[in-house]
Design a protein around this motif. Structure first.
Motif, PDB file in Angstrom:
ATOM      1  N   GLU A  88       0.833  -1.209   0.000  1.00  0.00           N
ATOM      2  CA  GLU A  88       0.000   0.000   0.000  1.00  0.00           C
ATOM      3  C   GLU A  88       0.871   1.263   0.000  1.00  0.00           C
ATOM      4  O   GLU A  88       0.566   2.247  -0.702  1.00  0.00           O
ATOM      5  N   TYR A  89       1.937   1.265   0.763  1.00  0.00           N
ATOM      6  CA  TYR A  89       2.843   2.419   0.820  1.00  0.00           C
ATOM      7  C   TYR A  89       3.497   2.662  -0.537  1.00  0.00           C
ATOM      8  O   TYR A  89       3.597   3.812  -1.005  1.00  0.00           O
ATOM      9  N   GLU A  90       3.931   1.553  -1.196  1.00  0.00           N
ATOM     10  CA  GLU A  90       4.552   1.707  -2.508  1.00  0.00           C
ATOM     11  C   GLU A  90       3.547   2.225  -3.526  1.00  0.00           C
ATOM     12  O   GLU A  90       3.901   3.011  -4.416  1.00  0.00           O
ATOM     13  N   ASP A  91       2.298   1.770  -3.417  1.00  0.00           N
ATOM     14  CA  ASP A  91       1.273   2.275  -4.340  1.00  0.00           C
ATOM     15  C   ASP A  91       1.075   3.789  -4.150  1.00  0.00           C
ATOM     16  O   ASP A  91       0.939   4.538  -5.128  1.00  0.00           O
ATOM     17  N   ARG A  92       1.024   4.232  -2.908  1.00  0.00           N
ATOM     18  CA  ARG A  92       0.856   5.664  -2.650  1.00  0.00           C
ATOM     19  C   ARG A  92       2.054   6.464  -3.157  1.00  0.00           C
ATOM     20  O   ARG A  92       1.896   7.549  -3.727  1.00  0.00           O
ATOM     21  N   ILE A  93       3.267   5.936  -2.960  1.00  0.00           N
ATOM     22  CA  ILE A  93       4.460   6.615  -3.474  1.00  0.00           C
ATOM     23  C   ILE A  93       4.386   6.719  -4.992  1.00  0.00           C
ATOM     24  O   ILE A  93       4.722   7.755  -5.599  1.00  0.00           O
ATOM     25  N   GLU A  95       1.659   6.797  -6.855  1.00  0.00           N
ATOM     26  CA  GLU A  95       0.660   7.797  -7.223  1.00  0.00           C
ATOM     27  C   GLU A  95       1.201   9.205  -7.055  1.00  0.00           C
ATOM     28  O   GLU A  95       0.973  10.086  -7.901  1.00  0.00           O
ATOM     29  N   MET A  96       1.924   9.443  -5.953  1.00  0.00           N
ATOM     30  CA  MET A  96       2.496  10.771  -5.734  1.00  0.00           C
ATOM     31  C   MET A  96       3.523  11.111  -6.806  1.00  0.00           C
ATOM     32  O   MET A  96       3.565  12.237  -7.311  1.00  0.00           O
ATOM     33  N   ARG A  97       4.355  10.140  -7.184  1.00  0.00           N
ATOM     34  CA  ARG A  97       5.337  10.399  -8.230  1.00  0.00           C
ATOM     35  C   ARG A  97       4.656  10.702  -9.549  1.00  0.00           C
ATOM     36  O   ARG A  97       5.090  11.580 -10.310  1.00  0.00           O
ATOM     37  N   SER A  98       3.580   9.973  -9.810  1.00  0.00           N
ATOM     38  CA  SER A  98       2.845  10.224 -11.051  1.00  0.00           C
ATOM     39  C   SER A  98       2.250  11.627 -11.062  1.00  0.00           C
ATOM     40  O   SER A  98       2.306  12.332 -12.082  1.00  0.00           O
ATOM     41  N   THR A  99       1.696  12.049  -9.910  1.00  0.00           N
ATOM     42  CA  THR A  99       1.117  13.397  -9.820  1.00  0.00           C
ATOM     43  C   THR A  99       2.196  14.458  -9.994  1.00  0.00           C
ATOM     44  O   THR A  99       2.006  15.458 -10.696  1.00  0.00           O
ATOM     45  N   ILE A 100       3.346  14.245  -9.360  1.00  0.00           N
ATOM     46  CA  ILE A 100       4.443  15.208  -9.485  1.00  0.00           C
ATOM     47  C   ILE A 100       4.922  15.296 -10.930  1.00  0.00           C
ATOM     48  O   ILE A 100       5.198  16.380 -11.454  1.00  0.00           O
TER      49      ILE A 100
END
Length: 431
Positions: A88-93, A95-100
């Motif tokens: 779950e943590y890797e998925d959130r990371i 998503e954040m990288r994709s948004t950035i």
């Protein structure tokens, strides 16, 4: 040892406390060895302690047994939970990288638009600086429109001064942002650099505003000083008359809210506005007080003077004497007007003055109107400049119909001509 027993009469005790007391009542254990009988007494607290220790031991044995029996299952469950949390943590990371990445791509795509907007704001700022410079030049040089649309420089204005570092809309001193920042932004610091440059331009504008306010304050202070000198030439204390003044601006009001640095942008501008406000308040007060001084003539211009202020030959004793006023010749019944607003402090017969009116003005200044034939005011009456207070006569120590006019400051006679000359200076300063 004697053993006492409590008999219940064959009935079981009722109540929780009674039941507990009955369950843990005192007991005895008998031991027989080689013909001898011994017994051990178990008191209630000993029984409770034994049962508590046995219960704790039982729970500990059960816990240890479960731990040993299911150790592998517990460890496996913990590992599964940790693995799920890591996913779950890797998925959130991700998503954040994709948004950035999306934001960075959008920033790179919109960089030119962003810089163009910065240049638009910069251009509007330059236009504001240009207008500020025009206003500064207008004030510093004192230009006023002439009769044919030309301009003229008013006497007493500030000397022209050039404002250093002026940037106008048509002639900027630095390149545009779209020309200066040609490479793509790769960090937040680079992206905010155009805005930092714009803030630096705004700070220069603030410096110019503070300088202009300081020049205005200096100019008003100089004009106020000139007014004070004219007051002193009349024997009037400018500070005293300003403190006792009843001047109030017309048709204004509202609660007092002091100007703060937040309202004006900086502490420097707030202090500059405060200093200017103080000087303007004193200037307006002294300018208002000029309208409270006897600066006009008590009779119309066609009535000429027959005797000036100062030494003259007394018309009765034919000897040198001090004449404390100015005489205006005129036929009996000619109107006499008060020369400034004030309050009548005497209206009646006064020795050699004959029928006389004395008016008290601001700043300890009084005016006297003597030898009247008719008095049109009464003691205590308030009068305005130009009000008729009587008519010319020849009462008292007089050789013919005329008006004896005096001006006094602090009880000392002052030549009225000084007030009339001061009127021209006041008008030139306050124009």
């Amino acid at each position: 040892m004697r053993n006492t027993r409590r008999h219940t009469g064959g009935r079981y005790p009722r109540g929780l406390f009674s039941r507990l007391a009955y369950a843990f009542r005192e007991r005895q254990i008998y031991l027989r060895s080689e013909g001898e009988v011994q017994f051990i007494t178990l008191r209630p607290w000993v029984q409770v302690a034994v049962i508590f220790a046995f219960t704790v031991g039982l729970f500990w044995v059960a816990y240890a047994t479960v731990n040993v029996a299911f150790k592998d299952q517990v460890l496996a469950l913990k590992e599964r939970n940790q693995y799920r949390a890591r996913l779950e943590y890797e998925d959130r990371i991700g998503e954040m990288r994709s948004t950035i990445d999306k934001l960075n791509r959008r920033l790179l795509l919109d960089q030119k638009t962003y810089l163009a907007k910065v240049d638009e704001v910069r251009f509007e700022h330059d236009r504001l600086v240009d207008r500020h410079q025009q206003l500064s030049d207008f004030f510093r040089q004192g230009w006023l429109p002439g009769p044919n649309g030309t301009t003229k420089q008013q006497k007493g204005s500030l000397t022209p001064q050039a404002t250093p570092g002026v940037r106008t809309a048509g002639n900027t001193t630095s390149p545009r942002a779209v020309d200066k920042f040609t490479s793509d932004f790769t960090s937040p610091e680079e992206a905010v650099k155009p805005l930092a440059d714009l803030r630096a331009y705004m700070a220069q504008m603030e410096t110019r505003e503070a300088a202009l306010l300081g020049a205005v304050t200096e100019y008003v202070a100089g004009q106020t000083t000139r007014l004070g000198k004219v007051y002193r030439s009349l024997g009037v204390n400018a500070d005293k008359i300003a403190k006792s003044s009843r001047y109030k601006p017309e048709a204004v009001g509202g609660p007092f809210v002091a100007a703060s640095a937040g309202d004006l942008g900086s502490k420097v501008l707030a202090q500059s506005v405060s200093d200017l406000s103080t000087q303007l308040d004193r200037w307006e007060t002294l300018k208002f007080q000029t309208t409270r001084l006897p600066l006009t003539r008590p009779m119309s211009p066609e009535h000429k003077t027959s005797s000036s202020f100062g030494l003259r030959k007394d018309p009765f004793r034919k000897k040198p004497a001090m004449h404390s006023g100015i005489d205006f010749r005129g036929p009996t019944g000619s109107p006499v007007h008060v020369t400034a607003p004030g309050k009548v402090i005497k209206a009646g017969w006064s020795g050699g003055y004959g029928k006389m009116v004395e008016v008290r003005h601001d700043g300890g200044v009084t005016s006297r109107y003597a030898h009247l034939s008719i008095i049109s005011v009464r003691t205590g009456q308030k009068v305005k400049s130009g009000d008729r207070i009587g008519k010319v006569g020849s009462t008292g120590r007089s050789t013919g119909p005329h008006l004896h006019y005096e001006t006094r400051v602090g009880g000392r006679a002052i030549d009225p001509v000084r007030f009339w000359k001061a009127r021209d200076v006041f008008q030139e300063i306050t124009r």
